[in-house]
Design a protein around this motif. Structure first.
Motif, mmCIF file in Angstrom:
data_model
loop_
_atom_site.group_PDB
_atom_site.id
_atom_site.type_symbol
_atom_site.label_atom_id
_atom_site.label_comp_id
_atom_site.label_asym_id
_atom_site.label_seq_id
_atom_site.Cartn_x
_atom_site.Cartn_y
_atom_site.Cartn_z
ATOM 1 N N VAL A 21 -36.752 -29.970 25.527
ATOM 2 C CA VAL A 21 -35.540 -30.611 25.015
ATOM 3 C C VAL A 21 -35.064 -31.675 25.999
ATOM 4 O O VAL A 21 -34.705 -32.788 25.600
ATOM 5 C CB VAL A 21 -34.429 -29.565 24.739
ATOM 6 C CG1 VAL A 21 -33.093 -30.244 24.460
ATOM 7 C CG2 VAL A 21 -34.825 -28.669 23.573
ATOM 8 N N ALA A 22 -35.088 -31.351 27.274
ATOM 9 C CA ALA A 22 -34.660 -32.318 28.290
ATOM 10 C C ALA A 22 -35.572 -33.543 28.306
ATOM 11 O O ALA A 22 -35.096 -34.682 28.416
ATOM 12 C CB ALA A 22 -34.625 -31.654 29.663
ATOM 13 N N MET A 23 -36.869 -33.335 28.176
ATOM 14 C CA MET A 23 -37.810 -34.460 28.124
ATOM 15 C C MET A 23 -37.566 -35.316 26.883
ATOM 16 O O MET A 23 -37.581 -36.544 26.955
ATOM 17 C CB MET A 23 -39.255 -33.954 28.124
ATOM 18 C CG MET A 23 -39.726 -33.400 29.426
ATOM 19 S SD MET A 23 -41.427 -32.807 29.250
ATOM 20 C CE MET A 23 -41.778 -32.329 30.915
ATOM 21 N N TYR A 24 -37.325 -34.660 25.764
ATOM 22 C CA TYR A 24 -37.033 -35.368 24.512
ATOM 23 C C TYR A 24 -35.799 -36.257 24.678
ATOM 24 O O TYR A 24 -35.818 -37.428 24.319
ATOM 25 C CB TYR A 24 -36.825 -34.336 23.399
ATOM 26 C CG TYR A 24 -36.309 -34.915 22.106
ATOM 27 C CD1 TYR A 24 -37.179 -35.486 21.186
ATOM 28 C CD2 TYR A 24 -34.953 -34.888 21.800
ATOM 29 C CE1 TYR A 24 -36.714 -36.014 19.996
ATOM 30 C CE2 TYR A 24 -34.474 -35.408 20.609
ATOM 31 C CZ TYR A 24 -35.363 -35.968 19.711
ATOM 32 O OH TYR A 24 -34.889 -36.500 18.535
ATOM 33 N N LEU A 25 -34.745 -35.696 25.248
ATOM 34 C CA LEU A 25 -33.519 -36.463 25.433
ATOM 35 C C LEU A 25 -33.703 -37.573 26.467
ATOM 36 O O LEU A 25 -33.139 -38.664 26.313
ATOM 37 C CB LEU A 25 -32.367 -35.542 25.831
ATOM 38 C CG LEU A 25 -31.845 -34.652 24.702
ATOM 39 C CD1 LEU A 25 -30.886 -33.601 25.245
ATOM 40 C CD2 LEU A 25 -31.188 -35.485 23.619
ATOM 41 N N ALA A 26 -34.489 -37.315 27.494
ATOM 42 C CA ALA A 26 -34.755 -38.351 28.494
ATOM 43 C C ALA A 26 -35.457 -39.542 27.852
ATOM 44 O O ALA A 26 -35.140 -40.697 28.137
ATOM 45 C CB ALA A 26 -35.599 -37.786 29.633
ATOM 46 N N ARG A 27 -36.387 -39.271 26.962
ATOM 47 C CA ARG A 27 -37.083 -40.359 26.269
ATOM 48 C C ARG A 27 -36.147 -41.073 25.290
ATOM 49 O O ARG A 27 -36.188 -42.280 25.148
ATOM 50 C CB ARG A 27 -38.298 -39.824 25.510
ATOM 51 C CG ARG A 27 -39.450 -39.480 26.386
ATOM 52 C CD ARG A 27 -40.143 -40.707 26.918
ATOM 53 N NE ARG A 27 -40.764 -41.418 25.800
ATOM 54 C CZ ARG A 27 -41.076 -42.698 25.807
ATOM 55 N NH1 ARG A 27 -40.833 -43.445 26.846
ATOM 56 N NH2 ARG A 27 -41.631 -43.261 24.763
ATOM 57 N N VAL A 70 -29.667 -29.957 20.410
ATOM 58 C CA VAL A 70 -29.936 -31.356 20.776
ATOM 59 C C VAL A 70 -28.717 -32.218 20.486
ATOM 60 O O VAL A 70 -28.330 -33.052 21.309
ATOM 61 C CB VAL A 70 -31.200 -31.881 20.066
ATOM 62 C CG1 VAL A 70 -31.321 -33.391 20.186
ATOM 63 C CG2 VAL A 70 -32.438 -31.202 20.625
ATOM 64 N N GLU A 71 -28.086 -32.029 19.347
ATOM 65 C CA GLU A 71 -26.891 -32.816 19.001
ATOM 66 C C GLU A 71 -25.759 -32.560 19.985
ATOM 67 O O GLU A 71 -25.084 -33.495 20.417
ATOM 68 C CB GLU A 71 -26.444 -32.522 17.574
ATOM 69 C CG GLU A 71 -27.349 -33.106 16.518
ATOM 70 C CD GLU A 71 -27.479 -34.615 16.627
ATOM 71 O OE1 GLU A 71 -26.477 -35.304 16.912
ATOM 72 O OE2 GLU A 71 -28.613 -35.106 16.457
ATOM 73 N N ASN A 72 -25.548 -31.296 20.351
ATOM 74 C CA ASN A 72 -24.494 -30.970 21.321
ATOM 75 C C ASN A 72 -24.780 -31.590 22.682
ATOM 76 O O ASN A 72 -23.888 -32.170 23.313
ATOM 77 C CB ASN A 72 -24.332 -29.460 21.456
ATOM 78 C CG ASN A 72 -23.662 -28.837 20.255
ATOM 79 O OD1 ASN A 72 -22.933 -29.495 19.519
ATOM 80 N ND2 ASN A 72 -23.934 -27.564 20.031
ATOM 81 N N LEU A 73 -26.014 -31.478 23.131
ATOM 82 C CA LEU A 73 -26.386 -32.074 24.421
ATOM 83 C C LEU A 73 -26.260 -33.592 24.385
ATOM 84 O O LEU A 73 -25.791 -34.209 25.336
ATOM 85 C CB LEU A 73 -27.812 -31.662 24.799
ATOM 86 C CG LEU A 73 -27.985 -30.210 25.215
ATOM 87 C CD1 LEU A 73 -29.464 -29.841 25.260
ATOM 88 C CD2 LEU A 73 -27.321 -29.960 26.555
ATOM 89 N N ARG A 74 -26.687 -34.195 23.284
ATOM 90 C CA ARG A 74 -26.592 -35.650 23.144
ATOM 91 C C ARG A 74 -25.125 -36.103 23.242
ATOM 92 O O ARG A 74 -24.802 -37.055 23.941
ATOM 93 C CB ARG A 74 -27.193 -36.079 21.820
ATOM 94 C CG ARG A 74 -27.333 -37.574 21.656
ATOM 95 C CD ARG A 74 -27.901 -37.968 20.303
ATOM 96 N NE ARG A 74 -29.311 -37.621 20.225
ATOM 97 C CZ ARG A 74 -29.864 -36.918 19.236
ATOM 98 N NH1 ARG A 74 -29.132 -36.491 18.228
ATOM 99 N NH2 ARG A 74 -31.145 -36.670 19.232
ATOM 100 N N ARG A 75 -24.237 -35.391 22.562
ATOM 101 C CA ARG A 75 -22.799 -35.723 22.612
ATOM 102 C C ARG A 75 -22.263 -35.581 24.031
ATOM 103 O O ARG A 75 -21.514 -36.438 24.510
ATOM 104 C CB ARG A 75 -22.007 -34.821 21.680
ATOM 105 C CG ARG A 75 -21.816 -35.420 20.304
ATOM 106 C CD ARG A 75 -20.835 -34.606 19.474
ATOM 107 N NE ARG A 75 -21.563 -34.183 18.277
ATOM 108 C CZ ARG A 75 -21.963 -32.964 18.000
ATOM 109 N NH1 ARG A 75 -21.677 -31.960 18.793
ATOM 110 N NH2 ARG A 75 -22.644 -32.687 16.908
ATOM 111 N N ARG A 78 -23.593 -38.465 26.271
ATOM 112 C CA ARG A 78 -22.987 -39.763 25.958
ATOM 113 C C ARG A 78 -21.536 -39.821 26.395
ATOM 114 O O ARG A 78 -21.026 -40.890 26.741
ATOM 115 C CB ARG A 78 -23.131 -40.069 24.474
ATOM 116 C CG ARG A 78 -24.549 -40.436 24.108
ATOM 117 C CD ARG A 78 -24.683 -40.872 22.687
ATOM 118 N NE ARG A 78 -26.054 -41.310 22.437
ATOM 119 C CZ ARG A 78 -26.653 -41.216 21.294
ATOM 120 N NH1 ARG A 78 -26.017 -40.700 20.242
ATOM 121 N NH2 ARG A 78 -27.889 -41.624 21.142
ATOM 122 N N ALA A 79 -20.852 -38.694 26.392
ATOM 123 C CA ALA A 79 -19.446 -38.634 26.802
ATOM 124 C C ALA A 79 -19.303 -38.706 28.321
ATOM 125 O O ALA A 79 -18.253 -39.118 28.822
ATOM 126 C CB ALA A 79 -18.785 -37.372 26.281
#
Length: 80
Positions: A21-27, A70-75, A78-79
């Motif tokens: 998940v962390a790699m996905y978000l990093a990309r 993923v949505e929670n981590l993305r938010r 970004r915040a």
């Protein structure tokens, strides 16, 4: 999840999933290449990052816990 565990060579499913998940978000949220992301996660190969990206991308397409996580981590990222 401690950074040290995500960089470690361990393949326990809970740690591996968090790492993917962390790699996905990093990309998704940076302009880093596959190789650069892999380097940040314990010198992993670019194919490992590509696998993580594809696996999590598929999981996000299906409504479920991974998509919500993923949505929670993305938010949160970004915040920050």
């Amino acid at each position: 999840m401690p950074v040290e565990k995500m960089k470690a060579r361990g393949r326990a499913s809970q740690i591996a999933h968090a790492r993917q998940v962390a790699m996905y978000l990093a990309r998704e949220l940076t302009h880093l290449s596959l190789a650069q992301v892999g380097e940040h996660f314990g010198s992993r190969d670019h194919t490992t990052v590509l696998h993580a990206q594809r696996k999590i991308s598929q999981a996000v397409e299906h409504a479920g816990q991974t998509q919500r996580d993923v949505e929670n981590l993305r938010r949160m990222l970004r915040a920050a």
